[in-house]
Motif scaffolding. Sequence first.
Motif, short mmCIF file in Angstrom:
data_model
loop_
_atom_site.label_atom_id
_atom_site.label_comp_id
_atom_site.label_asym_id
_atom_site.label_seq_id
_atom_site.Cartn_x
_atom_site.Cartn_y
_atom_site.Cartn_z
N GLY A 222 -2.05 -4.91 -15.27
CA GLY A 222 -0.81 -5.49 -14.93
C GLY A 222 -0.83 -6.78 -14.01
N LEU A 223 -2.26 -7.23 -13.69
CA LEU A 223 -2.14 -8.49 -12.96
C LEU A 223 -2.92 -9.38 -13.82
N TYR A 224 -2.07 -10.51 -13.87
CA TYR A 224 -2.53 -11.71 -14.98
C TYR A 224 -2.81 -12.91 -14.14
N THR A 225 -3.92 -13.60 -14.46
CA THR A 225 -4.29 -14.88 -13.66
C THR A 225 -4.87 -15.76 -14.79
N ASP B 265 -13.19 -9.87 -8.28
CA ASP B 265 -14.30 -10.33 -9.34
C ASP B 265 -13.83 -11.64 -9.99
N VAL B 266 -14.18 -12.87 -9.36
CA VAL B 266 -13.65 -13.83 -10.03
C VAL B 266 -14.34 -14.48 -11.08
N ARG C 26 -9.98 -6.53 -7.79
CA ARG C 26 -9.37 -6.82 -9.27
C ARG C 26 -10.30 -8.05 -10.01
N GLN C 27 -10.47 -8.05 -11.11
CA GLN C 27 -10.90 -9.38 -11.87
C GLN C 27 -9.69 -10.30 -11.99
N ALA C 28 -10.04 -11.68 -11.61
CA ALA C 28 -9.35 -12.65 -11.67
C ALA C 28 -9.80 -14.16 -12.11
N THR C 29 -9.01 -15.02 -12.32
CA THR C 29 -9.70 -16.46 -12.51
C THR C 29 -8.75 -17.50 -11.93
N GLU D 169 -14.23 -21.25 -4.46
CA GLU D 169 -13.63 -21.03 -3.25
C GLU D 169 -12.73 -19.68 -3.17
N LEU D 170 -11.94 -19.42 -4.48
CA LEU D 170 -11.43 -18.34 -4.33
C LEU D 170 -12.30 -16.97 -4.16
N ALA D 171 -13.28 -16.99 -4.67
CA ALA D 171 -14.35 -15.79 -4.49
C ALA D 171 -14.77 -15.76 -3.04
N THR D 172 -15.02 -17.00 -2.32
CA THR D 172 -15.14 -16.81 -0.88
C THR D 172 -14.00 -16.30 -0.10
N CYS D 173 -12.92 -16.68 -0.47
CA CYS D 173 -11.74 -16.61 0.61
C CYS D 173 -11.34 -15.05 0.11
N CYS D 174 -11.65 -14.39 -1.05
CA CYS D 174 -11.44 -13.13 -1.46
C CYS D 174 -12.55 -12.30 -2.09
#
Length: 343
Positions: free
Chosen positions: A159-162, A147-148, A127-130, A138-143
């Motif tokens: 349906g996923l909102y960040t 696609d951060v 998923r894309q996220a922010t 760090e989020l991109a590294t741990c997950c």
Amino acid sequence: MSAQHKIRVVICIPPDAQSLDVSGPLDCFLEANRLMGEACYDMQLVSVDGARQVRAGAMTLMLDAEFAEIPEGIDTLLVAGTPRYDRADDFPVFSAWLRVRAGDVRRIGSVCTGAFFLAEAGLLEGRQATTHWQHAAELATCCPGADVLPDAIYVEDGGLYTSAGVTAGIDLALRLIEEDLGHEITMRVAQRLVVFLKRPGGQSQFSAHLAAQMAQEGRIAQVQGWILDNVSADLSVAVLAQRVGMSPRNFSRLFLAEAGITPAAFVEYARVDAVRRALEETEMPLKSIASLCGFAGPDTLRRAFLRRVKTTPAEYREHFCRSHPTSPRTGPFAAGVSRPFPP
């Protein structure tokens, strides 16, 4: 709206949460209820550790229930952020509950570093996220399966909102309200709360990229500081390399390794940041700003500004200049809309 058609929103609160991560979205939903004249949103607060109260900033919040007690029928499930996001793996029972609920709810999301709890539950894979720009890498590294997007104010992906840091939870809540109740009521909520309906640009408007790319290595950090103090100077690779006694090739290689971007990209970020401050603090014409900030002319400045800040200099000045008549700091259009407040 009848009781059975209320939109049930559950906000999950980690220990030591950012209080605005909770109160910002909460006040948006409450204001929508007030403006609609009925309780369209039914909101519940729960903790991720099952406690009946949680510390959030300087406040202690009394919660409605334990997350395991929440019945089915949740419409929107949000996880607030916390400076202790590194503890996301300390709550395996909550993570398991989150995975199950993700299949039942219409929308699931996070505010700020709440994204790390979604990642721990495996909900960001593919998923894309922010998240807050300081923690995006760090989020991109741990997950790595996510696609951060470090510059986004909020991201919607099926349906996923960040959302980005802290106040961006308000932007996200307004987006959710607009989906549910339409543009007009959402505009009125934004006006009432004196915030942008749609904030111009991305996190770059807050110098996110520039701060994130400051190096630790002495020579590169030194030349970065010199760039920031001399944005109108000749900042070619050859000149910068000479300042630290390196060949242009080795300098470019080390700069990229330390800062994560090329020298040219850092120079552009630095110059755009200087333009941003000039637009906020002065009424100088764009031609003068271009000269002071090292751009060849207004057109070159505009292209770089749009590329890095995702909005035009004119739009940015309209929203952020202290003395601009329609600035949200002083003017009547605090929601970022070209019409006065409703009576």
